[in-house]
Design an enzyme around this catalytic site. Structure first.
Site, PDB file in Angstrom:
ATOM      1  N   SER A  49       5.749  -3.283  -3.361  1.00 14.20           N
ATOM      2  CA  SER A  49       4.950  -2.322  -2.594  1.00 14.20           C
ATOM      3  C   SER A  49       4.666  -1.070  -3.417  1.00 14.20           C
ATOM      4  O   SER A  49       3.575  -0.505  -3.341  1.00 14.20           O
ATOM      5  CB  SER A  49       5.644  -1.965  -1.285  1.00 14.20           C
ATOM      6  N   GLU A  50       5.641  -0.618  -4.210  1.00 19.75           N
ATOM      7  CA  GLU A  50       5.417   0.515  -5.115  1.00 19.75           C
ATOM      8  C   GLU A  50       6.186   0.342  -6.425  1.00 19.75           C
ATOM      9  O   GLU A  50       7.268  -0.248  -6.452  1.00 19.75           O
ATOM     10  CB  GLU A  50       5.837   1.847  -4.468  1.00 19.75           C
ATOM     11  N   THR A  51       5.600   0.898  -7.468  1.00 19.95           N
ATOM     12  CA  THR A  51       6.226   1.016  -8.784  1.00 19.95           C
ATOM     13  C   THR A  51       6.068   2.461  -9.217  1.00 19.95           C
ATOM     14  O   THR A  51       4.998   3.054  -9.025  1.00 19.95           O
ATOM     15  CB  THR A  51       5.539   0.092  -9.804  1.00 19.95           C
TER      16      THR A  51
ATOM     17  N   HIS B  13      10.294   5.874  -0.002  1.00 22.69           N
ATOM     18  CA  HIS B  13      11.318   5.108  -0.723  1.00 22.69           C
ATOM     19  C   HIS B  13      11.142   5.231  -2.236  1.00 22.69           C
ATOM     20  O   HIS B  13      12.140   5.265  -2.970  1.00 22.69           O
ATOM     21  CB  HIS B  13      11.387   3.657  -0.205  1.00 22.69           C
TER      22      HIS B  13
END
Length: 288
Positions: free
Chosen positions: A47-49, A78
């Protein structure tokens, strides 16, 4: 040119591995281009990096850029906690001027304070100061009807609704209880382009986990997110100290066989803090 950089993957909002929301973190990323960052974020398919860089603002300890598989975000929850965890674990030392060993992170939304406090059972819990909401307000009838249709619930099932925009644009829906939240069976394709978060209290309901006050679910980018800091920040600013106690715990990820726990606290100054446990599950180097 090949870049060989330290890399870690952090599980956020859980005390055990593979039960929270994973975050890929690339350290020492000042030499990467925007295109290289975006390409790697697409490749991880998380979902995110995030990418840790030297701060541009003298008041920050480090700078972070946050990428989804489709673009860059000015702020996300997060990734904020996971990035702070990775930076501290790699030897980062907060500036003494920040006080209480707080970490100050620079991101697209500005400066975000991350505090460390003792966690039950040892170790530390990280919590970020929820950034101000840049937009709130009751959704239009059309917006609410579209969200309810995509969630396959009736508008009458919604106790209250508001926009919660703090970077990501969340439409927050309060349902009657946690059971109603867990019963949602969304049409994810119908939610394309809309981010919706639902919350409901556990109370004395059968099956209540015992260590959580509410159940939260988040739907964005045609998927359900396991555990979501930005949504929980907005929900805390909306509900803590009024509908919910000033300090409460949200359970999230249950429907995905995760065990996320988000600690939300409204302090005496009116600041909402959003925190949880973080743990590194992967360490290594990245060749890009």
């Amino acid at each position: 040119m090949t870049h060989t950089l330290p890399f870690s993957q952090v599980d956020v909002f859980t005390t055990g591995p593979v039960l929270g929301n994973p975050l890929a973190v690339v350290h020492d990323a000042d030499g990467l281009t925007d295109e290289e960052m975006a390409a790697f974020a697409r490749w991880t398919n998380l979902s995110e990096t995030t990418f840790l860089l030297s701060p541009a603002n003298p008041g920050a300890d480090y700078r972070v850029r946050i990428f989804t598989t489709s673009g860059e975000l000015p702020f996300a929850g997060h990734p904020t906690l996971g990035s702070a965890h990775a930076w501290l674990e790699s030897g980062g030392v907060p500036a003494a001027a920040h006080g209480r060993a707080d970490v100050v992170q620079e991101c697209g939304a500005g400066l975000v304070t991350v505090r460390r406090s003792p966690a039950p059972g040892g170790g530390a819990r990280l919590a970020f100061a929820a950034p101000p909401l840049v937009r709130t307000g009751v959704p239009s009838s059309a917006e609410l009807e579209r969200a309810c249709a995509a969630l396959r619930i009736a508008p009458g099932d919604v106790v209250d609704a508001t926009w919660l925009v703090n970077g990501p644009e969340w439409l927050g829906l309060r349902l009657r209880d946690a059971a109603a939240v867990l019963a949602v069976e969304p049409d994810l394709a119908a939610l394309a382009g809309v981010s919706v978060g639902v919350v409901g209290p556990w109370g004395d309901s059968p099956g209540a986990p015992g260590d959580a006050d509410v159940e939260v679910r988040a739907f964005a980018d045609d998927r359900e997110d396991p555990v979501t800091g930005s949504l929980n920040a907005g929900l805390g600013q909306w509900l803590a100290g009024t509908v919910l106690p000033p300090s409460y715990v949200a359970s999230q990820g249950t429907a995905l066989q995760r065990r996320g726990r988000v600690h939300v606290e409204l302090d005496a100054d009116g600041q909402v803090w959003v925190g949880g446990a973080t743990t590194t599950t992967v360490r290594g180097t990245l060749a890009l």
